[in-house]
Motif scaffolding. Structure first.
Motif, PDB file in Angstrom:
ATOM      1  N   ILE A 204      20.563  19.434 -11.256  1.00  0.00           N
ATOM      2  CA  ILE A 204      20.411  18.199 -10.475  1.00  0.00           C
ATOM      3  C   ILE A 204      19.215  18.245  -9.510  1.00  0.00           C
ATOM      4  N   PRO A 205      19.006  19.350  -8.767  1.00  0.00           N
ATOM      5  CA  PRO A 205      17.810  19.366  -7.914  1.00  0.00           C
ATOM      6  C   PRO A 205      16.512  19.211  -8.691  1.00  0.00           C
ATOM      7  N   PHE A 206      16.460  19.814  -9.882  1.00  0.00           N
ATOM      8  CA  PHE A 206      15.235  19.691 -10.679  1.00  0.00           C
ATOM      9  C   PHE A 206      15.039  18.261 -11.157  1.00  0.00           C
ATOM     10  N   ILE A 207      16.154  17.624 -11.548  1.00  0.00           N
ATOM     11  CA  ILE A 207      16.049  16.234 -12.003  1.00  0.00           C
ATOM     12  C   ILE A 207      15.529  15.362 -10.859  1.00  0.00           C
ATOM     13  N   GLN A 208      16.039  15.620  -9.651  1.00  0.00           N
ATOM     14  CA  GLN A 208      15.615  14.789  -8.519  1.00  0.00           C
ATOM     15  C   GLN A 208      14.153  15.038  -8.169  1.00  0.00           C
ATOM     16  N   LEU A 209      13.771  16.323  -8.260  1.00  0.00           N
ATOM     17  CA  LEU A 209      12.366  16.649  -7.998  1.00  0.00           C
ATOM     18  C   LEU A 209      11.456  15.955  -9.011  1.00  0.00           C
ATOM     19  N   TYR A 210      11.914  15.965 -10.271  1.00  0.00           N
ATOM     20  CA  TYR A 210      11.139  15.320 -11.325  1.00  0.00           C
ATOM     21  C   TYR A 210      11.048  13.815 -11.082  1.00  0.00           C
ATOM     22  N   ALA A 211      12.142  13.237 -10.583  1.00  0.00           N
ATOM     23  CA  ALA A 211      12.121  11.801 -10.289  1.00  0.00           C
ATOM     24  C   ALA A 211      11.061  11.494  -9.238  1.00  0.00           C
ATOM     25  N   LEU A 212      11.009  12.327  -8.193  1.00  0.00           N
ATOM     26  CA  LEU A 212      10.002  12.098  -7.148  1.00  0.00           C
ATOM     27  C   LEU A 212       8.593  12.270  -7.712  1.00  0.00           C
ATOM     28  N   TYR A 213       8.454  13.242  -8.630  1.00  0.00           N
ATOM     29  CA  TYR A 213       7.158  13.464  -9.278  1.00  0.00           C
ATOM     30  C   TYR A 213       6.740  12.223 -10.053  1.00  0.00           C
ATOM     31  N   VAL A 214       7.711  11.642 -10.790  1.00  0.00           N
ATOM     32  CA  VAL A 214       7.384  10.463 -11.597  1.00  0.00           C
ATOM     33  C   VAL A 214       6.981   9.303 -10.692  1.00  0.00           C
ATOM     34  N   VAL A 215       7.666   9.142  -9.577  1.00  0.00           N
ATOM     35  CA  VAL A 215       7.315   8.053  -8.664  1.00  0.00           C
ATOM     36  C   VAL A 215       5.917   8.291  -8.089  1.00  0.00           C
ATOM     37  N   ALA A 216       5.670   9.535  -7.655  1.00  0.00           N
ATOM     38  CA  ALA A 216       4.406   9.807  -6.979  1.00  0.00           C
ATOM     39  C   ALA A 216       3.231   9.787  -7.932  1.00  0.00           C
ATOM     40  N   HIS A 217       3.483  10.082  -9.225  1.00  0.00           N
ATOM     41  CA  HIS A 217       2.396  10.096 -10.192  1.00  0.00           C
ATOM     42  C   HIS A 217       2.232   8.785 -10.927  1.00  0.00           C
ATOM     43  N   GLY A 218       2.887   7.728 -10.408  1.00  0.00           N
ATOM     44  CA  GLY A 218       2.813   6.453 -11.099  1.00  0.00           C
ATOM     45  C   GLY A 218       1.405   5.953 -11.313  1.00  0.00           C
ATOM     46  N   ASP A 219       0.485   6.260 -10.404  1.00  0.00           N
ATOM     47  CA  ASP A 219      -0.862   5.717 -10.562  1.00  0.00           C
ATOM     48  C   ASP A 219      -1.812   6.666 -11.270  1.00  0.00           C
ATOM     49  N   PHE A 220      -1.348   7.883 -11.636  1.00  0.00           N
ATOM     50  CA  PHE A 220      -2.223   8.791 -12.378  1.00  0.00           C
ATOM     51  C   PHE A 220      -1.805   8.931 -13.834  1.00  0.00           C
ATOM     52  N   SER A 221      -0.507   8.949 -14.061  1.00  0.00           N
ATOM     53  CA  SER A 221      -0.007   9.228 -15.408  1.00  0.00           C
ATOM     54  C   SER A 221       1.167   8.299 -15.663  1.00  0.00           C
ATOM     55  N   PRO A 222       1.691   8.286 -16.885  1.00  0.00           N
ATOM     56  CA  PRO A 222       2.839   7.428 -17.140  1.00  0.00           C
ATOM     57  C   PRO A 222       3.950   7.689 -16.138  1.00  0.00           C
ATOM     58  N   GLY A 223       4.522   6.643 -15.627  1.00  0.00           N
ATOM     59  CA  GLY A 223       5.565   6.797 -14.617  1.00  0.00           C
ATOM     60  C   GLY A 223       5.550   5.616 -13.691  1.00  0.00           C
TER      61      GLY A 223
ATOM     62  N   GLY B 286      13.077   5.818 -10.233  1.00  0.00           N
ATOM     63  CA  GLY B 286      14.348   5.404  -9.637  1.00  0.00           C
ATOM     64  C   GLY B 286      15.498   5.606 -10.599  1.00  0.00           C
ATOM     65  N   VAL B 287      15.262   5.287 -11.872  1.00  0.00           N
ATOM     66  CA  VAL B 287      16.330   5.455 -12.859  1.00  0.00           C
ATOM     67  C   VAL B 287      16.675   6.928 -13.015  1.00  0.00           C
ATOM     68  N   ILE B 288      15.644   7.799 -13.017  1.00  0.00           N
ATOM     69  CA  ILE B 288      15.918   9.229 -13.170  1.00  0.00           C
ATOM     70  C   ILE B 288      16.707   9.744 -11.967  1.00  0.00           C
ATOM     71  N   PHE B 289      16.303   9.292 -10.785  1.00  0.00           N
ATOM     72  CA  PHE B 289      17.017   9.755  -9.578  1.00  0.00           C
ATOM     73  C   PHE B 289      18.459   9.262  -9.592  1.00  0.00           C
ATOM     74  N   GLY B 290      18.641   7.986  -9.957  1.00  0.00           N
ATOM     75  CA  GLY B 290      19.997   7.456 -10.017  1.00  0.00           C
ATOM     76  C   GLY B 290      20.841   8.194 -11.035  1.00  0.00           C
ATOM     77  N   SER B 291      20.227   8.555 -12.185  1.00  0.00           N
ATOM     78  CA  SER B 291      21.014   9.224 -13.212  1.00  0.00           C
ATOM     79  C   SER B 291      21.403  10.627 -12.769  1.00  0.00           C
ATOM     80  N   SER B 292      20.598  11.244 -11.897  1.00  0.00           N
ATOM     81  CA  SER B 292      21.003  12.557 -11.406  1.00  0.00           C
ATOM     82  C   SER B 292      22.270  12.436 -10.557  1.00  0.00           C
ATOM     83  N   LEU B 293      22.365  11.345  -9.788  1.00  0.00           N
ATOM     84  CA  LEU B 293      23.589  11.156  -8.992  1.00  0.00           C
ATOM     85  C   LEU B 293      24.772  10.827  -9.900  1.00  0.00           C
ATOM     86  N   ILE B 294      24.498  10.084 -10.993  1.00  0.00           N
ATOM     87  CA  ILE B 294      25.578   9.770 -11.934  1.00  0.00           C
ATOM     88  C   ILE B 294      26.046  11.040 -12.622  1.00  0.00           C
TER      89      ILE B 294
END
Lengths: 108, 274
Positions: free
Chosen positions: B142-161, B167-175
């Motif tokens: 779960i911590p890795f999934i959340q870290l990855y979610a933050l990575y995807v949000v922060a990299h939205g303007d450089f790479s796909p994301g 947000g969906v990845i972060f929410g799914s980690s809580l689910i």
């Protein structure tokens, strides 16, 4: 280097083929999960490892970072795929699905 | 009431269908989008916005107004789920398990607050023993999934994301936490009030950035006017504005995902389920 890459890719291909044949040929739910869970893990492991090595042919900081990310993928698949298989089997046993046996050919 | 709702929906739908008649034909190379808009985006996006990912530039900057209402639609979905399903009546009776002996106690009425201690464990009606393997692996992942979610949000303007995906990845980690432990574990960590607040906060961040652009005299969501507030290179300001917007989208989507899951899984009671 390339020989190693080809070896890893072929190794992974072998396991993927085995897994695919196993999913079709195995007699029931539980035994089908066995190739689906196990062989896919090993197949993905060796295939991605081969690709990560191939990516290092032009060695630089960027390709190294990419390879490390690929190896992280291996790590997480290795961790999560068997767990998913385990919990599916667990759910099947809890729901009361009988396993296949040689005497009782048709699963009721 | 239902008839009125049906009337409104069919009127709006009819109006939309009527409006589609004026749209240019599918894939028409001579339409304004084909002759002016797309070439402009493709040629100018990098120098105008300083964002290497063209999709993000179009989504969050050129079409930012559209995306704002997409976020609002996501928010409305969460709100509708909450309003339709939330059930505040407390269910009668609860089960407790004495951990050392394994004896289960059934409280028929909830007169008092049930005892909360290490020895007793509140348990669901359809209780299954915790699976050690599932629990441990989920706790590691779960911590890795959340870290990855933050990575995807922060990299939205450089790479796909971007905000929606992250947000969906972060929410799914809580689910995943709710599935591998139980629903109460999640609801103890994130209170319902906090979830609702995060839903609103996400949309507010988006619109707030839009309004912030108006203060120095720009248009709504014109990120280049944010240069007044941000002490950075003026060419890079639009990228930062997009990042802020993406963070807002991410927060809203994450909270809405969890709200929808929790309300559907527990039939609105937020106590047990799945």
């Amino acid at each position: 280097m390339n020989i190693l890459v080809i070896f890893f890719l072929l190794f992974g291909l072998f396991f993927f083929t085995g897994g695919a044949v196993g999913i079709i040929r195995m007699p029931d739910f539980y035994s089908r999960l066995h190739p689906a869970g196990k062989l896919d893990t090993l197949g993905i492991m060796s295939m991605v490892l081969g690709l990560a090595l191939y990516n290092l042919n032009h060695f630089s900081a960027g390709t190294l970072l990419l390879s490390i990310k690929m190896i992280l993928i291996i790590f997480f698949v290795f961790l999560s795929s068997p767990t998913a298989t385990h919990s599916i089997v667990d759910a099947g046993i809890r729901a009361g699905l009988r396993h296949w046996s040689k005497e009782q050919r048709r699963v009721e | 009431m239902k008839f009125a709702a049906f009337l409104i929906v069919s009127l709006c739908g009819g109006l939309l269908l009527y409006a589609t008649a004026d749209l240019p034909a599918w894939g028409d190379p001579n339409s304004p989008a084909g002759t002016h808009l797309s070439p402009h985006y493709i040629e100018k996006a990098l120098e105008e916005t300083d964002v290497p990912n063209l999709v993000t530039a179009v989504l969050a900057d050129y079409r930012g107004y559209d995306t704002m209402f997409e976020t609002a639609v996501v928010f409305c979905a969460g709100l509708a789920c909450l309003l339709l399903l939330r059930d505040y009546t407390r269910k009668k009776g609860s089960f407790y398990r004495h951990i050392p002996t394994g004896v289960v106690i059934h409280f028929k009425e909830n007169r008092k607050n049930p005892p909360k201690s290490r020895e007793f464990e509140h348990m669901d009606k359809e209780w299954v023993p915790y699976d050690l393997i599932m629990k441990t692996v989920c706790r590691i992942l779960i911590p890795f999934i959340q870290l990855y979610a933050l990575y995807v949000v922060a990299h939205g303007d450089f790479s796909p994301g971007g905000g929606f995906q992250g947000g969906v990845i972060f929410g799914s980690s809580l689910i995943l936490l709710a599935i591998s432990y139980n629903l109460r574990t999640v609801m103890d960590r994130i209170k319902e009030r906090v979830l609702g607040f995060l839903c609103v906060l996400g949309v507010l961040v988006y619109t707030g950035i839009g309004v912030l652009c108006m203060i120095p005299g720009g248009n709504f969501l014109d990120y280049s006017k944010l240069a007044v507030f941000l002490p950075v290179d003026p060419g890079h300001v639009r990228a930062l504005g997009m990042l802020g917007v993406e963070i807002g989208v991410g927060i809203a989507v994450m909270a809405v995902m969890v709200v929808i899951y929790v309300n559907i899984a527990s039939e609105g009671r937020h106590d047990e389920g799945l």
